[in-house]
Design an enzyme around this catalytic site. Structure first.
Site, PDB file in Angstrom:
ATOM      1  CG  ASP A  85     -18.585  58.024  79.805  1.00  0.00           C
ATOM      2  OD1 ASP A  85     -19.204  57.429  80.720  1.00  0.00           O
ATOM      3  OD2 ASP A  85     -19.115  58.350  78.735  1.00  0.00           O
ATOM      4  CD  GLU A 130     -27.185  54.643  75.110  1.00  0.00           C
ATOM      5  OE1 GLU A 130     -26.450  55.485  75.677  1.00  0.00           O
ATOM      6  OE2 GLU A 130     -26.826  53.955  74.144  1.00  0.00           O
ATOM      7  CD  GLU A 162     -25.684  57.521  83.991  1.00  0.00           C
ATOM      8  OE1 GLU A 162     -24.897  58.480  83.844  1.00  0.00           O
ATOM      9  OE2 GLU A 162     -25.614  56.497  83.304  1.00  0.00           O
TER      10      GLU A 162
HETATM   11  C1  HMH Z   1     -21.873  56.810  82.785  1.00  0.00           C
HETATM   12  N1  HMH Z   1     -23.841  56.692  81.370  1.00  0.00           N
HETATM   13  C2  HMH Z   1     -22.513  56.777  81.440  1.00  0.00           C
HETATM   14  N2  HMH Z   1     -21.762  56.820  80.331  1.00  0.00           N
HETATM   15  C3  HMH Z   1     -22.329  56.775  79.121  1.00  0.00           C
HETATM   16  N3  HMH Z   1     -21.533  56.833  78.022  1.00  0.00           N
HETATM   17  C4  HMH Z   1     -23.739  56.699  79.003  1.00  0.00           C
HETATM   18  C5  HMH Z   1     -24.456  56.649  80.175  1.00  0.00           C
HETATM   19  C6  HMH Z   1     -24.459  56.686  77.678  1.00  0.00           C
HETATM   20  O1  HMH Z   1     -23.918  55.910  76.728  1.00  0.00           O
END
Ligand code: HMH
Length: 220
Positions: free
Chosen positions: A47, A139, A209
């Site tokens: 992330d 988000e 996601e």
């Molecule tokens: C994969 N999706 C992913 N990482 C993040 N940090 C966000 C959304 C939201 O900022």
């Protein structure tokens, strides 16, 4: 406004996929305390790389916003970029706590796929309405996923609470709601083909996601 929310209608229409993205076994395992910490560390590392790409994406949303006649949303989006600066520091700090060397983390396949998608928004042909709607849903998936981990009845391990708080807080929820109002207003004024592209991007984000959680849950 009084007009119905287009984004809310999409959340209904694509409810199953929305649930798969926001109640994924990976985040549900954080909430029920059964999370595998090596999976959590993989998510954290990946992330961090995602957020670095996300900064460029949000910058492209800001640029499209600034080119609008009426660019009242500028401050909200600029605030989003400012929070991402904080977020990168937060990741670096967490990495130290978890003994992760961020410099040596290669992006995994699902992450690269997401990068490619985010990168496509720099094209000037992609409209502001499509870009800001995409920003909102990206988000919101995190807000809803991590918000669930701190809701009543959670067994989230104490060392993961800070992470869940970051995206699950009331403040982040309000920010997502501001983005949703911006998305709905832009979509209400957009031509039909842009609305269609925005809905496709919405579904694509949910798929990406889900892929990102899967990648985190098990190395792939
Ligand atoms: C994969 N999706 C992913 N990482 C993040 N940090 C966000 C959304 C939201 O900022």
């Amino acid at each position: 406004g009084v007009e119905a929310s287009t984004t809310a209608a999409w959340m209904e229409r694509h409810r199953q996929m929305y649930e798969r993205a926001t109640r994924h076994p990976f985040t549900v395992s954080i909430r029920d305390g059964t999370i595998d910490l090596s999976a959590f560390k993989r998510w954290l590392s990946q992330d961090y790389l995602f957020v670095r790409e996300f900064v460029a994406f949000v910058a492209s949303v800001l640029l499209k916003c600034c080119k609008q006649k009426d660019n009242l949303d500028m401050e909200i989006i600029l605030g989003g970029i400012a929070s991402l600066s904080d977020e990168l520091s937060w990741f670096k700090n967490e990495a130290v706590k978890w003994d992760i060397d961020l410099a040596s983390v290669p992006p995994l396949k699902s992450n690269l796929e997401y990068h490619r998608f985010l990168g496509s928004f720099t094209e000037p042909e992609i409209s502001y309405a499509v870009a800001v709607t995409t920003f909102w849903i990206i988000e919101t998936v995190y807000q809803d996923s991590f918000g669930f981990c701190i809701e009543e009845g959670n067994k989230t391990p104490p060392e993961l609470r800070g992470t869940c708080q970051r995206w699950g807080s009331a403040e982040f929820k309000q920010y997502c709601q501001s983005l949703q109002r911006i998305a709905d207003r832009s979509l209400a004024n957009a031509p039909a083909d842009a609305v269609k592209s925005a809905e496709e991007a919405f579904v694509r984000v949910l798929e990406l996601e889900i892929g990102f959680w899967e990648m985190s849950a098990s190395q792939s």
